[in-house]
Structure formats: structure tokens, C-alpha cells
Design a protein around this motif. Structure first.
Motif, PDB file in Angstrom:
ATOM      1  N   ASP A   1     106.676  40.942  34.508  1.00 13.01           N
ATOM      2  CA  ASP A   1     106.498  39.702  33.760  1.00 13.01           C
ATOM      3  C   ASP A   1     107.748  38.845  33.920  1.00 13.01           C
ATOM      4  O   ASP A   1     108.881  39.353  33.820  1.00 13.01           O
TER       5      ASP A   1
ATOM      6  N   SER B   1      96.136  42.610  39.291  1.00 12.46           N
ATOM      7  CA  SER B   1      95.872  41.262  38.782  1.00 12.46           C
ATOM      8  C   SER B   1      97.137  40.425  38.875  1.00 12.46           C
ATOM      9  O   SER B   1      98.261  40.947  38.800  1.00 12.46           O
TER      10      SER B   1
ATOM     11  N   LYS C   1      98.739  36.846  37.262  1.00 15.77           N
ATOM     12  CA  LYS C   1      98.600  35.811  36.236  1.00 15.77           C
ATOM     13  C   LYS C   1      99.536  34.654  36.555  1.00 15.77           C
ATOM     14  O   LYS C   1     100.704  34.864  36.881  1.00 15.77           O
TER      15      LYS C   1
ATOM     16  N   SER D   1      96.431  28.623  32.028  1.00 10.54           N
ATOM     17  CA  SER D   1      96.709  30.000  32.416  1.00 10.54           C
ATOM     18  C   SER D   1      95.513  30.569  33.183  1.00 10.54           C
ATOM     19  O   SER D   1      94.363  30.407  32.762  1.00 10.54           O
TER      20      SER D   1
ATOM     21  N   VAL E   1      94.050  34.094  35.489  1.00  9.40           N
ATOM     22  CA  VAL E   1      94.218  35.485  35.897  1.00  9.40           C
ATOM     23  C   VAL E   1      93.309  35.746  37.094  1.00  9.40           C
ATOM     24  O   VAL E   1      92.104  35.499  37.036  1.00  9.40           O
TER      25      VAL E   1
ATOM     26  N   LYS F   1      91.938  38.695  39.488  1.00  6.52           N
ATOM     27  CA  LYS F   1      91.815  40.147  39.579  1.00  6.52           C
ATOM     28  C   LYS F   1      91.280  40.547  40.955  1.00  6.52           C
ATOM     29  O   LYS F   1      90.381  39.873  41.487  1.00  6.52           O
TER      30      LYS F   1
END
Length: 300
Positions: A195, A246, A248, A255, A257, A259
Motif C-alpha cells: 500500500d 488485484s 487498486k 477509486s 480495483v 482483479k
């Protein structure tokens, strides 16, 4: 004219003591499982030899253990309900190709979606072997063009997460170091989560590497200076069918995402295929993927 359907591609991941022979055994003598009132098993399954390579063909079948049908009682001229057992609701033909750890299976709308096939197929394999130190997974193979388009729309990437498994028998050069790391550590599974710092973008070259794969460059062209860091390598490994991942990020302030399970490589073929026909069609695609991504054979 044969009706066409969409077949999806994945790789069968064998954990614990599960091996190819045990998968063949489970396919030809499978257990039946029941989920949400419907029963599932594998039917019409056989093992074949083709040019010294083995493969298996069968159908994942969804059926009703007990049901009733309205019929006419001609004597009374009335409608009555007649019980019937083991009525087939839907079935998905598939082919398993150990040479690529590969499986191709039919998407059956409203009944056997890709994720449903994966769950039920793997549960049957596991239950057939009584879950005794065996664990079967199917990881989808990503359609790189779709994946690249989605990545290109991101203004920035904020997080990357992946779960990967050691490959066998193929591996890709872009994540060779990660494959060797797993081998050296005797690890069956690696989970990674990255992150970015608050209000910062993650430093990643993932879109660049995906673009290079699409350009079908050799494994060293443009990559001499730096192979992927562990986070990028894990996503690329998952994209080749050896895990799930995934990404992000943000697109225009929103936002997003992405996958790997949502961008699965697929092809069109007969819904009711001949076993060898489906095998040849799937094998051609798997070989194409191997060449596109410069994948090599490791120790089997």
C-alpha cells in the motif's frame, strides 16, 4: 452448424500431496457434492493419449437429486406431478492438459459461471481424496490485452496484492526470481500486500512490463536494467495463472480495483465438442500463451 460457446482458461494448482495421477483418478471416479439443493459431479470423463501427451476430457454436471414434473393423467384428464431423480440442469465440458497444468471449460450462462465452475470442480477433486493433505485450486489465466487496457486507464496505482503458488511445469522469465525464491524457501504459497503512503502513488513498473509482454519482446529486451520488484513479479505470476491478484488505483478521481479473476483469457468453440477437438483447440491457445510470454519448462 454447431453452436459455439465461450471456453475459459486456467491452471490447476496442486498443493499438498496432490499430483497429476490423483487428478486423473478423481476425474474418472469422482465424488458427488451437494450445494444449495443442487448436486454436482463429473460425468463422461476419460483419460486420453495424444502424441505421447496425456489429457482428460469430461463434463462438470449440475443436476437435481429429486424433482417433480407436471404430466397428464390421461385416464383422469388431470395434471399430476411425477417425481424424477437426477435430472441434469446444466453441464460444462472441459479438458485438462497436464503439460500446461491447464484446463479449459465452457461458460454456461446462469448455471455454471467461471467462478462457479472453479469452486465446484476443485471441491469435487478435494472431496474425492477426502481432503487428505490435498488441495486443488484453479487460477485463471489473464487476458493481457484486457488487463493492459484497464491498467493504462489508471492515473496512479495505490496498492497491489497477490497470492501466488509455485509453478509446475512452466515458469515466466519476468518472475523467475520469485519462482526461485519460493522454491528455495520450500513455500507452497506467498501472499503480498503493498500500500502506498498517504496521498502518494506506489512506485511500480507493472503497466510497463505488461506492455512489453504484449509487444512480444524477448525476455531481455528493454529489461536489462531491472527485473520486476517482488510486488510487480507477483502480479505477473498471477496473470500467468499461478495465483490471484488485484491492483487498486485511481482514474479521474475515482477509486478502481482491477482483479486478475475478472480478465480471463478465453476462446470460442463448439458447445458440444469432441474430446480431441477441444484438446487440440485448447492446446493451441496454451502454446500461444507460452510463446507470447516466453514461458519455459522447469522441473516437473
Amino acid at each position: 452448424m454447431e453452436k459455439k460457446g465461450i471456453f475459459y482458461l486456467g491452471r490447476i494448482i496442486k498443493l499438498g500431496i496432490l499430483n497429476t495421477d490423483m487428478i486423473f483418478e478423481a476425474l474418472t471416479n469422482p465424488h458427488t457434492i451437494v450445494r444449495r439443493g443442487n448436486a454436482w459431479t463429473i460425468i463422461n470423463s476419460n483419460k486420453y493419449d495424444a502424441d505421447s501427451n496425456k489429457y482428460a476430457y469430461g463434463r462438470l454436471c449440475k443436476f437435481s437429486p429429486e424433482t417433480e414434473f407436471p404430466v397428464i393423467d390421461l385416464l383422469k384428464k388431470e395434471e399430476i406431478l411425477q417425481p424424477e431423480r437426477n435430472v441434469i440442469i446444466a453441464s460444462s465440458p472441459f479438458v485438462y492438459i497436464p503439460e500446461h497444468s491447464g484446463i479449459a471449460f465452457l461458460h454456461v450462462g446462469n448455471h455454471i459461471e467461471p467462478q462457479t465452475f472453479i469452486k465446484r470442480f476443485c471441491t469435487i477433486i478435494n472431496e474425492t481424496h477426502q481432503r487428505f493433505f490435498v488441495e486443488c485450486h484453479i487460477d485463471p489465466i489473464v487476458d493481457m490485452r484486457t488487463f493492459a487496457i484497464k491498467l493504462s486507464k489508471l492515473n496512479e496505482i495505490q496498492s497491489i496484492s497477490a497470492t501466488v503458488h509455485p509453478p509446475n511445469p512452466l515458469f515466466g522469465p519476468l518472475w523467475k526470481n520469485l519462482k526461485e525464491y519460493l522454491s528455495d524457501r520450500k513455500a507452497e504459497t506467498l501472499k503480498i500486500q503493498e500500500d502506498s503512503a498517504r496521498n502518494e502513488a506506489l512506485k511500480t513498473r507493472l503497466p510497463e512490463y505488461v506492455a512489453l509482454i504484449l509487444q512480444n519482446l524477448s525476455e531481455n529486451v528493454g529489461l536489462e536494467s531491472r527485473l520486476p520488484d517482488i510486488g510487480d513479479a507477483a502480479i505477473l505470476m498471477a496473470a500467468d495463472g499461478y495465483g490471484s491478484g488485484s491492483v487498486k488505483g485511481r482514474t479521474g478521481g475515482e477509486s478502481v480495483v482491477i482483479k486478475t479473476s475478472e480478465t480471463i483469457r478465453n476462446f470460442s468453440f463448439d458447445k458440444d465438442p469432441h474430446p480431441n477437438g477441444l484438446y487440440m483447440a485448447a492446446l493451441e491457445i496454451f502454446e500461444k500463451i507460452r510463446k507470447e510470454r516466453h514461458m519455459e519448462h522447469g522441473d516437473k
